[in-house]
Scaffold this motif. Structure first.
Motif, mmCIF file in Angstrom:
data_model
loop_
_atom_site.group_PDB
_atom_site.id
_atom_site.type_symbol
_atom_site.label_atom_id
_atom_site.label_comp_id
_atom_site.label_asym_id
_atom_site.label_seq_id
_atom_site.Cartn_x
_atom_site.Cartn_y
_atom_site.Cartn_z
ATOM 1 N N LYS A 32 11.805 40.932 9.948
ATOM 2 C CA LYS A 32 11.952 42.082 10.475
ATOM 3 C C LYS A 32 11.519 43.422 9.538
ATOM 4 C CE LYS A 32 13.076 42.914 14.369
ATOM 5 N NZ LYS A 32 12.190 42.913 15.339
ATOM 6 N N ARG A 33 12.045 43.328 8.479
ATOM 7 C CA ARG A 33 11.800 44.148 7.347
ATOM 8 C C ARG A 33 10.498 44.631 6.952
ATOM 9 N NH1 ARG A 33 16.735 47.065 5.949
ATOM 10 N NH2 ARG A 33 18.487 45.795 6.526
ATOM 11 N N ALA A 34 10.054 45.642 6.335
ATOM 12 C CA ALA A 34 8.827 46.225 6.257
ATOM 13 C C ALA A 34 8.211 45.636 4.970
ATOM 14 C CB ALA A 34 8.721 47.644 6.246
ATOM 15 N N TYR A 35 9.067 45.371 3.820
ATOM 16 C CA TYR A 35 8.570 44.979 2.648
ATOM 17 C C TYR A 35 8.918 43.487 2.092
ATOM 18 C CZ TYR A 35 7.762 49.937 3.227
ATOM 19 O OH TYR A 35 7.402 51.125 3.685
ATOM 20 N N ASP A 36 8.315 43.312 1.246
ATOM 21 C CA ASP A 36 8.769 41.662 0.497
ATOM 22 C C ASP A 36 9.896 41.694 0.287
ATOM 23 O OD1 ASP A 36 5.821 41.393 0.836
ATOM 24 O OD2 ASP A 36 5.619 40.739 -1.117
ATOM 25 N N GLY A 37 10.605 40.432 0.267
ATOM 26 C CA GLY A 37 11.924 40.302 -0.075
ATOM 27 C C GLY A 37 12.863 41.079 0.889
ATOM 28 N N ASP A 38 12.545 41.151 2.381
ATOM 29 C CA ASP A 38 13.372 41.671 3.272
ATOM 30 C C ASP A 38 13.937 43.117 2.633
ATOM 31 O OD1 ASP A 38 13.125 39.758 4.901
ATOM 32 O OD2 ASP A 38 14.675 38.444 4.242
ATOM 33 N N LYS A 39 12.966 43.895 2.366
ATOM 34 C CA LYS A 39 13.381 45.142 1.762
ATOM 35 C C LYS A 39 12.643 46.205 2.754
ATOM 36 C CE LYS A 39 15.098 43.563 -2.132
ATOM 37 N NZ LYS A 39 16.744 43.505 -2.330
ATOM 38 N N GLY A 40 13.325 47.443 2.837
ATOM 39 C CA GLY A 40 12.823 48.601 3.595
ATOM 40 C C GLY A 40 13.357 48.600 4.863
ATOM 41 N N PRO A 41 12.742 49.246 5.858
ATOM 42 C CA PRO A 41 13.327 49.517 6.945
ATOM 43 C C PRO A 41 12.860 48.436 8.243
ATOM 44 C CG PRO A 41 11.260 51.075 7.051
ATOM 45 C CD PRO A 41 11.585 50.364 5.716
ATOM 46 N N ASN A 42 13.784 48.252 9.221
ATOM 47 C CA ASN A 42 13.146 47.645 10.256
ATOM 48 C C ASN A 42 12.220 47.746 11.014
ATOM 49 O OD1 ASN A 42 15.233 45.224 10.223
ATOM 50 N ND2 ASN A 42 16.487 46.216 11.531
ATOM 51 N N THR A 43 11.551 46.822 11.404
ATOM 52 C CA THR A 43 9.970 46.980 12.138
ATOM 53 C C THR A 43 10.207 46.056 13.572
ATOM 54 O OG1 THR A 43 8.877 45.065 11.287
ATOM 55 C CG2 THR A 43 8.876 47.018 9.912
#
Length: 420
Positions: free
Chosen positions: A211-222
């Motif tokens: 769900k997260r925008a970036y590698d390692g489950d970082k960033g906002p939900n998408t």
């Protein structure tokens, strides 16, 4: 049979691609479709319910398949049924399972379906006080539809208070007039699918979304940046347990409430140390889970869809290929926040020639011989391989052949499965 699929995303492209292969099907339409769907079937520009009804009657459409959540929540199934048009998709009342997270949580509480502890709020101050009393991590959810972005897993009280304030002050419009605040569950998240005709429910595979925008489950939900299927953690025993304690009780409960479920039931699960718990329900095929499921599906989809509508689902067999599928979503840079549209995507012809690779389009349009990016999530590069590790390698090999500087993707789809 003539089939009309409602929607324009990667999920709909995957459904179009699979349904087109059914020996029962003579023609497939998609409304409104996208640039990639238009290369496979006939796109039709139908906007209103009246236009859809008129088209179905003119073309003698045998089955309408509704892809997205919003038309179901708005009641498109009821309207089509009232016009004697056969449709795969839940009624407006049944679609509350997705349309209102509070409705679903209350159902779980009443019928002892395992889920996270929670409370519902319609006023900001009590919600803030509840967060401060519970502490963090804690989960904040807009009650209504929010394109998969209305959930915040807050790691601090301050983050949670900001999230609930943003939601209740209009970030998602009326969907945020009510919020659900629930305990943070630890474990592994799984998308679990079942078909139901209102009485019977049968399993329709599992996938794991990122769900997260970036590698390692970082960033906002998408809305979802990639998936793989099957999910290694979902053993036969665990799948049976999910059906017994979550899916079947939900189907019975909705029948008791005179809101029978007839369509796809998509359970977002957390596999905790104490067993599976329901995070939330969706009442349609997932996106991008459908891309991975359709490339693995080894049985005709049409009899299963018809059985959900007409009954007899207990006689339907769903088979999946033993191989693993993996889908990498390519999105416009800046997604899920501000992103630029209108860029040209090149190299798709090269990828389309690769064995066991299919690129499902989402936010695209075909113009002057080019494929143009028009949305946030744009492509779903989907592959089939012997195992997830090989699928991962093949998928990223295909991604690297696509020439689209304005796009990006996560480079770790499937890492949880390959690192075990």
């Amino acid at each position: 049979m003539k089939i009309l699929i409602i929607g324009s995303g990667g999920r709909e492209h995957a459904l179009v691609w699979r349904i087109k292969q059914s020996p029962l099907v003579t023609h497939v339409f998609c409304a409104p479709g996208n640039g990639g769907i238009g290369q496979d079937v006939t796109n039709v520009n139908l906007i209103t319910h009246t236009e859809i009804i008129q088209f179905c009657k003119k073309e003698t459409v045998d089955l309408v398949v509704v892809g997205p959540d919003a038309p179901l929540v708005e009641g498109i199934t009821d309207i089509l049924n009232a016009n004697n048009i056969t449709v795969f998709g839940h009624s407006k009342r049944a679609a509350q399972l997705e349309g209102s997270k509070g409705f679903t949580k209350d159902l779980c509480r009443k019928y002892n379906i395992p889920t996270a502890d929670y409370e519902r709020f319609t006023s900001l101050e009590p919600a803030l006080a509840y967060i401060k009393s519970k502490g963090a991590p804690i989960v904040i959810k807009a009650d209504g539809l929010a394109a998969g972005k209305g959930v915040v897993v807050a790691v601090t009280v301050e983050e949670a208070c900001t999230a609930v304030t943003d939601i209740m002050q209009g970030k998602f419009g009326a969907s945020g007039d009510s919020v659900v605040i629930e305990e943070f569950l630890e474990g592994e998240e799984v998308s679990f699918f079942a078909l139901t005709d209102g009485n019977t429910a049968i399993e329709f595979g599992s996938a794991q979304d990122h769900k997260r925008a970036y590698d390692g489950d970082k960033g906002p939900n998408t809305g979802g940046m990639g998936t793989y299927s099957p999910v290694p953690i979902m053993t036969e025993a665990l799948r049976q347990q999910v059906m017994e304690i979550i899916i079947h009780p939900t189907v019975r409960a909705m029948s008791e409430k005179d809101m029978p479920l007839q369509g796809m039931l998509f359970a977002g699960l957390m596999i905790t140390q104490s067993g599976p718990k329901l995070i939330e329900y969706n009442v349609r095929f997932g996106d991008p889970e459908t891309q991975s499921l359709m490339i693995r599906l080894d049985s005709d989809l049409i009899p299963a869809l018809l059985a959900c509508v007409k009954g007899g689902l207990e006689k339907v067999e769903i088979r999946f290929k033993p191989q693993a599928a993996l889908c990498v979503v390519m999105a416009a840079k800046g997604y899920p926040e501000d992103y630029v549209t209108g860029s040209v995507i090149k190299g798709l012809d090269i990828v389309s020639a690769m064995p066991d690779v299919k690129v499902f389009h989402a936010g695209t349009v075909a113009k002057d011989g080019n494929i143009i990016a028009t949305g946030g999530r744009v492509l779903g590069v989907t592959v089939l391989a012997e195992n997830i590790k090989k699928a991962q390698k093949l998928a990223y090999s295909a991604v690297d052949k696509i020439n689209w500087p304005e796009g990006f993707c996560r480079r770790d789809i499937g890492a949880k499965a390959t690192n075990k």
